[in-house]
Scaffold this motif. Structure first.
Motif, PDB file in Angstrom:
ATOM      1  N   PHE A   1      43.080 -54.741  38.691  1.00 38.43           N
ATOM      2  CA  PHE A   1      42.521 -54.711  40.030  1.00 38.43           C
ATOM      3  C   PHE A   1      41.778 -56.016  40.319  1.00 38.43           C
ATOM      4  N   VAL A   2      41.664 -56.320  41.601  1.00 43.64           N
ATOM      5  CA  VAL A   2      40.761 -57.371  42.065  1.00 43.64           C
ATOM      6  C   VAL A   2      39.627 -56.658  42.791  1.00 43.64           C
ATOM      7  N   ALA A   3      38.386 -56.861  42.327  1.00 39.64           N
ATOM      8  CA  ALA A   3      37.244 -56.116  42.862  1.00 39.64           C
ATOM      9  C   ALA A   3      36.106 -57.063  43.212  1.00 39.64           C
ATOM     10  N   LYS A   4      35.240 -56.613  44.092  1.00 34.49           N
ATOM     11  CA  LYS A   4      34.075 -57.424  44.438  1.00 34.49           C
ATOM     12  C   LYS A   4      33.166 -57.561  43.217  1.00 34.49           C
ATOM     13  N   GLU A   5      32.484 -58.682  43.128  1.00 32.17           N
ATOM     14  CA  GLU A   5      31.740 -59.013  41.918  1.00 32.17           C
ATOM     15  C   GLU A   5      30.609 -58.042  41.617  1.00 32.17           C
ATOM     16  N   GLU A   6      30.101 -57.330  42.635  1.00 35.32           N
ATOM     17  CA  GLU A   6      29.021 -56.371  42.401  1.00 35.32           C
ATOM     18  C   GLU A   6      29.444 -55.231  41.481  1.00 35.32           C
ATOM     19  N   VAL A   7      30.749 -54.921  41.492  1.00 35.97           N
ATOM     20  CA  VAL A   7      31.251 -53.814  40.674  1.00 35.97           C
ATOM     21  C   VAL A   7      30.963 -54.055  39.194  1.00 35.97           C
ATOM     22  N   ALA A   8      30.966 -55.305  38.781  1.00 34.61           N
ATOM     23  CA  ALA A   8      30.736 -55.630  37.371  1.00 34.61           C
ATOM     24  C   ALA A   8      29.364 -55.188  36.890  1.00 34.61           C
ATOM     25  N   SER A   9      28.412 -55.058  37.826  1.00 33.08           N
ATOM     26  CA  SER A   9      27.047 -54.679  37.445  1.00 33.08           C
ATOM     27  C   SER A   9      26.799 -53.174  37.529  1.00 33.08           C
ATOM     28  N   TYR A  10      27.788 -52.399  38.003  1.00 29.00           N
ATOM     29  CA  TYR A  10      27.611 -50.954  38.083  1.00 29.00           C
ATOM     30  C   TYR A  10      27.563 -50.373  36.667  1.00 29.00           C
ATOM     31  N   PRO A  11      26.595 -49.497  36.378  1.00 31.11           N
ATOM     32  CA  PRO A  11      26.531 -48.889  35.048  1.00 31.11           C
ATOM     33  C   PRO A  11      27.823 -48.151  34.690  1.00 31.11           C
ATOM     34  N   LEU A  12      28.336 -48.396  33.524  1.00 31.12           N
ATOM     35  CA  LEU A  12      29.549 -47.797  32.973  1.00 31.12           C
ATOM     36  C   LEU A  12      30.795 -48.180  33.765  1.00 31.12           C
ATOM     37  N   VAL A  13      30.741 -48.064  35.093  1.00 27.16           N
ATOM     38  CA  VAL A  13      31.900 -48.396  35.925  1.00 27.16           C
ATOM     39  C   VAL A  13      32.301 -49.854  35.710  1.00 27.16           C
TER      40      VAL A  13
ATOM     41  N   PHE B   1      36.916 -60.028  39.016  1.00 26.69           N
ATOM     42  CA  PHE B   1      35.787 -59.869  39.923  1.00 26.69           C
ATOM     43  C   PHE B   1      35.622 -61.129  40.767  1.00 26.69           C
ATOM     44  N   ILE B   2      35.553 -60.932  42.094  1.00 24.38           N
ATOM     45  CA  ILE B   2      35.387 -62.070  42.993  1.00 24.38           C
ATOM     46  C   ILE B   2      34.392 -61.721  44.092  1.00 24.38           C
ATOM     47  N   ALA B   3      33.767 -62.756  44.652  1.00 23.97           N
ATOM     48  CA  ALA B   3      32.959 -62.581  45.855  1.00 23.97           C
ATOM     49  C   ALA B   3      33.915 -62.512  47.040  1.00 23.97           C
ATOM     50  N   ARG B   4      33.546 -61.742  48.060  1.00 28.81           N
ATOM     51  CA  ARG B   4      34.446 -61.547  49.197  1.00 28.81           C
ATOM     52  C   ARG B   4      34.326 -62.679  50.209  1.00 28.81           C
ATOM     53  N   THR B   5      34.530 -63.911  49.764  1.00 31.36           N
ATOM     54  CA  THR B   5      34.494 -65.068  50.648  1.00 31.36           C
ATOM     55  C   THR B   5      35.733 -65.906  50.381  1.00 31.36           C
ATOM     56  N   ARG B   6      36.144 -66.693  51.358  1.00 37.06           N
ATOM     57  CA  ARG B   6      37.349 -67.503  51.183  1.00 37.06           C
ATOM     58  C   ARG B   6      37.220 -68.509  50.039  1.00 37.06           C
ATOM     59  N   PRO B   7      36.073 -69.236  49.930  1.00 38.17           N
ATOM     60  CA  PRO B   7      35.955 -70.161  48.793  1.00 38.17           C
ATOM     61  C   PRO B   7      36.092 -69.449  47.453  1.00 38.17           C
ATOM     62  N   SER B   8      35.517 -68.232  47.349  1.00 36.87           N
ATOM     63  CA  SER B   8      35.589 -67.510  46.080  1.00 36.87           C
ATOM     64  C   SER B   8      37.010 -67.089  45.778  1.00 36.87           C
ATOM     65  N   VAL B   9      37.744 -66.654  46.806  1.00 36.02           N
ATOM     66  CA  VAL B   9      39.144 -66.274  46.598  1.00 36.02           C
ATOM     67  C   VAL B   9      39.933 -67.467  46.081  1.00 36.02           C
TER      68      VAL B   9
ATOM     69  N   ILE C   1      49.111 -57.229  39.662  1.00 36.33           N
ATOM     70  CA  ILE C   1      47.761 -57.234  40.240  1.00 36.33           C
ATOM     71  C   ILE C   1      47.744 -56.328  41.461  1.00 36.33           C
ATOM     72  N   PHE C   2      46.640 -55.585  41.613  1.00 39.63           N
ATOM     73  CA  PHE C   2      46.426 -54.728  42.782  1.00 39.63           C
ATOM     74  C   PHE C   2      45.386 -55.401  43.669  1.00 39.63           C
ATOM     75  N   LEU C   3      45.769 -55.687  44.909  1.00 38.97           N
ATOM     76  CA  LEU C   3      44.916 -56.466  45.803  1.00 38.97           C
ATOM     77  C   LEU C   3      44.661 -55.703  47.098  1.00 38.97           C
ATOM     78  N   PHE C   4      43.398 -55.684  47.534  1.00 43.28           N
ATOM     79  CA  PHE C   4      43.006 -55.047  48.796  1.00 43.28           C
ATOM     80  C   PHE C   4      42.625 -56.148  49.782  1.00 43.28           C
ATOM     81  N   PRO C   5      43.568 -56.628  50.597  1.00 41.50           N
ATOM     82  CA  PRO C   5      43.312 -57.812  51.430  1.00 41.50           C
ATOM     83  C   PRO C   5      42.435 -57.577  52.656  1.00 41.50           C
ATOM     84  N   GLU C   6      42.006 -56.339  52.889  1.00 40.32           N
ATOM     85  CA  GLU C   6      41.018 -56.132  53.944  1.00 40.32           C
ATOM     86  C   GLU C   6      39.666 -56.713  53.529  1.00 40.32           C
ATOM     87  N   GLY C   7      39.466 -56.832  52.207  1.00 36.05           N
ATOM     88  CA  GLY C   7      38.220 -57.391  51.707  1.00 36.05           C
ATOM     89  C   GLY C   7      37.086 -56.395  51.643  1.00 36.05           C
TER      90      GLY C   7
END
Length: 261
Positions: free
Chosen positions: A89-101, A112-120, A137-143
């Motif tokens: 999966f491609v996920a927002k970087e905040e997910v990495a800090s979720y406990p266990l998840v 893990f990426i930030a939801r900004t064009r430079p980060s992509v 890869i599974f990508l959610f392009p709505e962001g």
């Protein structure tokens, strides 16, 4: 009664997670090519515990790698997709800090990426490395997630990957509609969808708790014909076409119509 069941499900999810982590770590070490085998089993188990029935329409690509493009509705999308497809999966970087998840996501090689064009753009090389290794890869392009009834615009920056070639061939891109069409025996309404769709700044824990107290859910994966960038003038046109196909699939799913043959 619903609260007791919800608490039991949470406990079982923790147990299921901890049971599978050790064999997954071992399998990744001794057989790296099988690194998605236990995540697939893990997500199937999650769907059972969460009382989600996954219904599949169409034929998923068997080419490795494939870039699967999906609409995004809820945190439930992860076990639904992960229970049927192998990949990262491609996920927002905040997910990495979720406990266990966050840790569980890391074990599935989530990017893990930030939801900004430079980060992509900055993470494109990391995603390219996955693809060159043969990992889909599974990508959610709505962001971000939508309300489950209407799509948000697809960001063409996410389709930069499609411009790359893998082994001198254009990357295969398959649009997939993800829909939650029923809860128990009731067709999905806007009010029922609020129990599923996780949008805006809604707190995750409270949303999960409310969902666990609700009923059985039917989730649909509707696979559309794969495409490559060679069929389009630009990645912007590719993004618009994939969005249209997925939106039409979502409309059919929510009105319980079959996909055209």
């Amino acid at each position: 009664m619903n609260q007791i069941r919800a608490a039991i499900v949470i406990l079982l999810i923790f147990l299921w997670t901890f049971v599978l982590i050790p064999p997954h770590l071992i399998l990744r070490k001794i057989a790296p090519s099988q690194k998605y085998r236990l995540p697939l089993l893990f997500h199937k188990g999650l769907c059972k515990l969460l009382r989600i029935k996954v219904v599949v329409h169409g034929k998923p690509s068997e080419v490795h790698p494939t870039l699967f493009i999906l609409n995004h509705i809820s945190w439930l999308d992860i076990p639904v997709v992960g229970s049927f497809l192998k990949g990262s999966f491609v996920a927002k970087e905040e997910v990495a800090s979720y406990p266990l998840v966050g840790y569980a996501a890391t074990l599935q090689e989530t990017i893990f990426i930030a939801r900004t064009r430079p980060s992509v753009r900055n993470h494109k090389d990391g995603m390219q490395e996955h693809l060159e290794n043969g990992d889909s890869i599974f990508l959610f392009p709505e962001g971000t997630s939508s309300n489950g009834l209407v799509l948000q615009d697809f960001k063409s920056a996410y389709f930069a990957l499609a411009e790359k070639h893998i082994a001198d061939k254009p990357l295969l891109v398959q649009p997939v509609t993800l829909a939650y069409s029923r809860m128990d025996k009731m067709y999905m309404s806007r009010n029922i969808m609020k129990k599923i769709a996780w949008v805006g700044d809604e707190e995750l824990i409270s949303h999960v708790w409310e969902f666990l107290k609700s009923g059985k859910v039917t989730a649909e994966l509707r696979f559309h014909d794969p495409v490559t960038i060679d069929s389009y003038d630009s990645r912007k046109h590719m993004a618009a076409d994939c969005q249209l196909k997925i939106a039409e699939g979502l409309s059919r799913a929510m009105t319980h119509r079959p996909e055209p043959k």
